[in-house]
Scaffold this motif. Structure first.
Motif, PDB file in Angstrom:
ATOM      1  N   SER A   1      44.657  49.215   1.825  1.00  0.00           N
ATOM      2  CA  SER A   1      44.476  47.769   1.670  1.00  0.00           C
ATOM      3  C   SER A   1      43.704  47.505   0.383  1.00  0.00           C
ATOM      4  O   SER A   1      43.182  48.438  -0.234  1.00  0.00           O
ATOM      5  CB  SER A   1      43.727  47.199   2.879  1.00  0.00           C
ATOM      6  OG  SER A   1      42.454  47.802   2.984  1.00  0.00           O
ATOM      7  N   LEU A   2      43.653  46.230   0.008  1.00  0.00           N
ATOM      8  CA  LEU A   2      42.950  45.855  -1.226  1.00  0.00           C
ATOM      9  C   LEU A   2      42.018  44.684  -0.947  1.00  0.00           C
ATOM     10  O   LEU A   2      42.437  43.682  -0.365  1.00  0.00           O
ATOM     11  CB  LEU A   2      43.959  45.446  -2.307  1.00  0.00           C
ATOM     12  CG  LEU A   2      43.365  44.969  -3.639  1.00  0.00           C
ATOM     13  CD1 LEU A   2      42.667  46.102  -4.383  1.00  0.00           C
ATOM     14  CD2 LEU A   2      44.460  44.371  -4.534  1.00  0.00           C
ATOM     15  N   LEU A   3      40.770  44.831  -1.362  1.00  0.00           N
ATOM     16  CA  LEU A   3      39.798  43.745  -1.255  1.00  0.00           C
ATOM     17  C   LEU A   3      39.376  43.336  -2.665  1.00  0.00           C
ATOM     18  O   LEU A   3      38.878  44.170  -3.429  1.00  0.00           O
ATOM     19  CB  LEU A   3      38.572  44.200  -0.453  1.00  0.00           C
ATOM     20  CG  LEU A   3      37.408  43.207  -0.368  1.00  0.00           C
ATOM     21  CD1 LEU A   3      37.825  41.916   0.338  1.00  0.00           C
ATOM     22  CD2 LEU A   3      36.209  43.822   0.345  1.00  0.00           C
ATOM     23  N   VAL A   4      39.594  42.068  -3.005  1.00  0.00           N
ATOM     24  CA  VAL A   4      39.202  41.542  -4.312  1.00  0.00           C
ATOM     25  C   VAL A   4      38.035  40.577  -4.103  1.00  0.00           C
ATOM     26  O   VAL A   4      38.161  39.605  -3.363  1.00  0.00           O
ATOM     27  CB  VAL A   4      40.382  40.799  -4.985  1.00  0.00           C
ATOM     28  CG1 VAL A   4      39.941  40.168  -6.299  1.00  0.00           C
ATOM     29  CG2 VAL A   4      41.557  41.751  -5.203  1.00  0.00           C
ATOM     30  N   VAL A   5      36.918  40.869  -4.745  1.00  0.00           N
ATOM     31  CA  VAL A   5      35.733  40.018  -4.616  1.00  0.00           C
ATOM     32  C   VAL A   5      35.568  39.202  -5.896  1.00  0.00           C
ATOM     33  O   VAL A   5      35.572  39.765  -6.994  1.00  0.00           O
ATOM     34  CB  VAL A   5      34.471  40.888  -4.383  1.00  0.00           C
ATOM     35  CG1 VAL A   5      33.201  40.051  -4.467  1.00  0.00           C
ATOM     36  CG2 VAL A   5      34.552  41.629  -3.051  1.00  0.00           C
TER      37      VAL A   5
ATOM     38  N   PRO B   1      40.337  43.347   4.792  1.00  0.00           N
ATOM     39  CA  PRO B   1      41.778  43.514   4.987  1.00  0.00           C
ATOM     40  C   PRO B   1      42.131  44.646   5.948  1.00  0.00           C
ATOM     41  O   PRO B   1      41.510  45.707   5.914  1.00  0.00           O
ATOM     42  CB  PRO B   1      42.292  43.835   3.580  1.00  0.00           C
ATOM     43  CG  PRO B   1      41.115  44.386   2.847  1.00  0.00           C
ATOM     44  CD  PRO B   1      39.913  43.711   3.414  1.00  0.00           C
ATOM     45  N   ALA B   2      43.127  44.392   6.788  1.00  0.00           N
ATOM     46  CA  ALA B   2      43.709  45.459   7.606  1.00  0.00           C
ATOM     47  C   ALA B   2      44.641  46.274   6.709  1.00  0.00           C
ATOM     48  O   ALA B   2      44.979  45.841   5.604  1.00  0.00           O
ATOM     49  CB  ALA B   2      44.499  44.849   8.761  1.00  0.00           C
ATOM     50  N   ARG B   3      45.058  47.435   7.170  1.00  0.00           N
ATOM     51  CA  ARG B   3      45.989  48.249   6.372  1.00  0.00           C
ATOM     52  C   ARG B   3      47.226  47.435   6.031  1.00  0.00           C
ATOM     53  O   ARG B   3      47.771  46.747   6.881  1.00  0.00           O
ATOM     54  CB  ARG B   3      46.377  49.508   7.138  1.00  0.00           C
ATOM     55  CG  ARG B   3      45.206  50.450   7.297  1.00  0.00           C
ATOM     56  CD  ARG B   3      45.614  51.825   7.790  1.00  0.00           C
ATOM     57  NE  ARG B   3      44.402  52.605   7.957  1.00  0.00           N
ATOM     58  CZ  ARG B   3      43.690  52.655   9.089  1.00  0.00           C
ATOM     59  NH1 ARG B   3      44.111  52.028  10.169  1.00  0.00           N
ATOM     60  NH2 ARG B   3      42.572  53.347   9.143  1.00  0.00           N
ATOM     61  N   GLY B   4      47.622  47.500   4.769  1.00  0.00           N
ATOM     62  CA  GLY B   4      48.804  46.764   4.315  1.00  0.00           C
ATOM     63  C   GLY B   4      48.469  45.401   3.726  1.00  0.00           C
ATOM     64  O   GLY B   4      49.324  44.762   3.120  1.00  0.00           O
TER      65      GLY B   4
ATOM     66  N   ALA C   1      36.354  54.500   2.653  1.00  0.00           N
ATOM     67  CA  ALA C   1      36.720  55.674   3.472  1.00  0.00           C
ATOM     68  C   ALA C   1      37.858  55.331   4.423  1.00  0.00           C
ATOM     69  O   ALA C   1      38.579  56.214   4.886  1.00  0.00           O
ATOM     70  CB  ALA C   1      35.500  56.171   4.239  1.00  0.00           C
ATOM     71  N   ASN C   2      38.022  54.069   4.704  1.00  0.00           N
ATOM     72  CA  ASN C   2      39.075  53.647   5.631  1.00  0.00           C
ATOM     73  C   ASN C   2      40.358  53.216   4.898  1.00  0.00           C
ATOM     74  O   ASN C   2      41.250  52.627   5.498  1.00  0.00           O
ATOM     75  CB  ASN C   2      38.544  52.495   6.496  1.00  0.00           C
ATOM     76  CG  ASN C   2      39.367  52.306   7.753  1.00  0.00           C
ATOM     77  OD1 ASN C   2      39.653  53.275   8.449  1.00  0.00           O
ATOM     78  ND2 ASN C   2      39.796  51.077   8.016  1.00  0.00           N
ATOM     79  N   GLY C   3      40.416  53.482   3.573  1.00  0.00           N
ATOM     80  CA  GLY C   3      41.662  53.215   2.849  1.00  0.00           C
ATOM     81  C   GLY C   3      41.690  51.890   2.104  1.00  0.00           C
ATOM     82  O   GLY C   3      42.746  51.440   1.669  1.00  0.00           O
ATOM     83  N   THR C   4      40.532  51.259   1.926  1.00  0.00           N
ATOM     84  CA  THR C   4      40.480  49.984   1.190  1.00  0.00           C
ATOM     85  C   THR C   4      40.073  50.227  -0.260  1.00  0.00           C
ATOM     86  O   THR C   4      39.084  50.912  -0.515  1.00  0.00           O
ATOM     87  CB  THR C   4      39.464  49.025   1.849  1.00  0.00           C
ATOM     88  OG1 THR C   4      39.848  48.826   3.207  1.00  0.00           O
ATOM     89  CG2 THR C   4      39.404  47.687   1.131  1.00  0.00           C
ATOM     90  N   ARG C   5      40.870  49.683  -1.186  1.00  0.00           N
ATOM     91  CA  ARG C   5      40.466  49.658  -2.588  1.00  0.00           C
ATOM     92  C   ARG C   5      39.646  48.396  -2.777  1.00  0.00           C
ATOM     93  O   ARG C   5      40.044  47.324  -2.304  1.00  0.00           O
ATOM     94  CB  ARG C   5      41.682  49.578  -3.500  1.00  0.00           C
ATOM     95  CG  ARG C   5      42.292  50.885  -3.857  1.00  0.00           C
ATOM     96  CD  ARG C   5      41.343  51.743  -4.687  1.00  0.00           C
ATOM     97  NE  ARG C   5      42.027  52.982  -5.007  1.00  0.00           N
ATOM     98  CZ  ARG C   5      42.347  53.354  -6.246  1.00  0.00           C
ATOM     99  NH1 ARG C   5      42.016  52.622  -7.283  1.00  0.00           N
ATOM    100  NH2 ARG C   5      42.981  54.489  -6.451  1.00  0.00           N
TER     101      ARG C   5
ATOM    102  N   THR D   1      45.302  48.956 -11.098  1.00  0.00           N
ATOM    103  CA  THR D   1      44.692  49.599  -9.924  1.00  0.00           C
ATOM    104  C   THR D   1      45.735  49.826  -8.840  1.00  0.00           C
ATOM    105  O   THR D   1      45.815  50.909  -8.247  1.00  0.00           O
ATOM    106  CB  THR D   1      43.558  48.709  -9.369  1.00  0.00           C
ATOM    107  OG1 THR D   1      42.594  48.525 -10.405  1.00  0.00           O
ATOM    108  CG2 THR D   1      42.900  49.341  -8.156  1.00  0.00           C
ATOM    109  N   MET D   2      46.566  48.815  -8.604  1.00  0.00           N
ATOM    110  CA  MET D   2      47.579  48.956  -7.550  1.00  0.00           C
ATOM    111  C   MET D   2      48.636  49.986  -7.924  1.00  0.00           C
ATOM    112  O   MET D   2      49.148  50.702  -7.065  1.00  0.00           O
ATOM    113  CB  MET D   2      48.197  47.597  -7.219  1.00  0.00           C
ATOM    114  CG  MET D   2      47.193  46.655  -6.558  1.00  0.00           C
ATOM    115  SD  MET D   2      47.950  45.130  -5.987  1.00  0.00           S
ATOM    116  CE  MET D   2      48.733  45.686  -4.453  1.00  0.00           C
TER     117      MET D   2
END
Ligand code: AMP
Ligand code: MG
Length: 284
Positions: free
Chosen positions: A59-63, A114-117, A160-164, A248-249
């Motif tokens: 997933s991707l988190l944009v702040v 974000p959840a995965r995806g 660690a849970n897959g979030t960028r 990044t993506m």
């Protein structure tokens, strides 16, 4: 131009915002010149979002953080409106509600990650708890100063849970902010955005700068980088941010899941019948 290198906040040295020109454009001359590159990035971001969703493992988190009128809403509108709403969301952090304030400061942020995806954009974020909260002494210093480490740990958990995680500070000058407030005064469609608080907060500009400098230096890392984006020129801000997100993506190694069926068999089994049926209907 490698904006990821150029605008990255190094965790090893003290950040000095005064040393970064908010009107910087990396040699680009104008909005017209930059527009094709922005459009290309935005289109690619939409494709990558679809791929992230299909892949379903990361997933991707944009702040987005900035002072008022620096362009957080503009970034959301220009760069994210092309994405599929299924799998993309934006959350704006306001003054905490009574329920939010009754929990730890990360509670409301964690609920929105974000959840995965998925892609989630934070318009303001958990960083307000070391920014506005610090500037206005909303909690004692030992409380806010302990939060940098808590934020690092929180973001480590997400990574660690897959979030960028990508964090952008939109850097504008006080003069540019005042000019934008004036445009809001002159534009009836945007009058509603004006609050007197926006003007009175300007007295705290240097306190905010100090709070941002410490927060960004202390919480920037390879895995959860902060970028200071020169944002006096809206088009350059859009170019730099869209470029960093796209690159990044591209690096995330996203793949469509393998096909789960034998396509030939499915075609023969169901679609041959469809063709037959259509023929019979035609005759009948
Ligand atoms: P806006 O982004 O213009 O809609 O304003 C949202 C307001 O909520 C800003 O003035 C923020 O500083 C404020 N805000 C956001 N988070 C917090 C927080 N944790 N504590 C206090 N104020 C906050
Ligand atoms: Mg505001």
């Amino acid at each position: 131009m490698d904006y990821r290198k150029q605008f990255f906040v190094s965790p090893d040295k003290k950040l000095k915002l005064a040393a970064i020109d908010p009107a910087h454009t990396a040699g680009h001359a104008s909005s017209e010149e930059a527009l094709p590159a922005i459009q290309k990035n935005v289109a690619r971001m939409a494709e990558l979002q679809a791929l992230l969703y299909a892949d379903g493992n990361q997933s991707l988190l944009v702040v987005l953080q900035a002072l008022d009128a620096a362009g957080k809403d503009g970034v959301v509108r220009h760069l994210f409106s092309g994405m599929n709403p299924q799998g993309t969301s934006v959350f704006g952090f306001k003054q905490p509600s009574a329920e939010e304030a009754a929990h730890d400061f990360l509670w409301r942020a964690h609920k929105r990650t974000p959840a995965r995806g998925e892609i989630v954009v934070f318009n303001r974020s958990h960083y307000e708890d070391v920014l506005v909260v610090r500037v206005h002494n909303l909690v004692p210093k030992p409380v806010w100063s302990g939060r940098y480490e808590l934020i690092q740990d929180f973001e480590k958990l997400l990574v660690a849970n897959g979030t960028r995680i990508l964090k952008f500070f939109l850097h504008i000058s006080p003069e540019e902010q005042l000019a934008r407030f004036k445009q809001r005064l002159d534009d009836p469609a945007r009058n509603w955005k004006i609050s007197e608080g926006d003007y009175s907060e300007r007295e705290f500009w240097s306190d905010y700068v100090e709070a941002y400098e410490e927060a960004l230096s202390k919480t920037s890392s390879k895995d959860a980088p902060w970028y200071v984006i020169p944002a006096n020129h809206k088009w350059f801000r859009n170019l730099a941010i869209s470029q960093i997100i796209t690159e990044t993506m591209e690096d995330m190694g996203l793949k469509r899941p393998a096909t789960r069926v034998d396509l030939k068999e499915i075609t023969a089994k169901y679609h041959a019948a469809e063709v037959e049926q259509a023929k019979r209907n035609g005759k009948g």
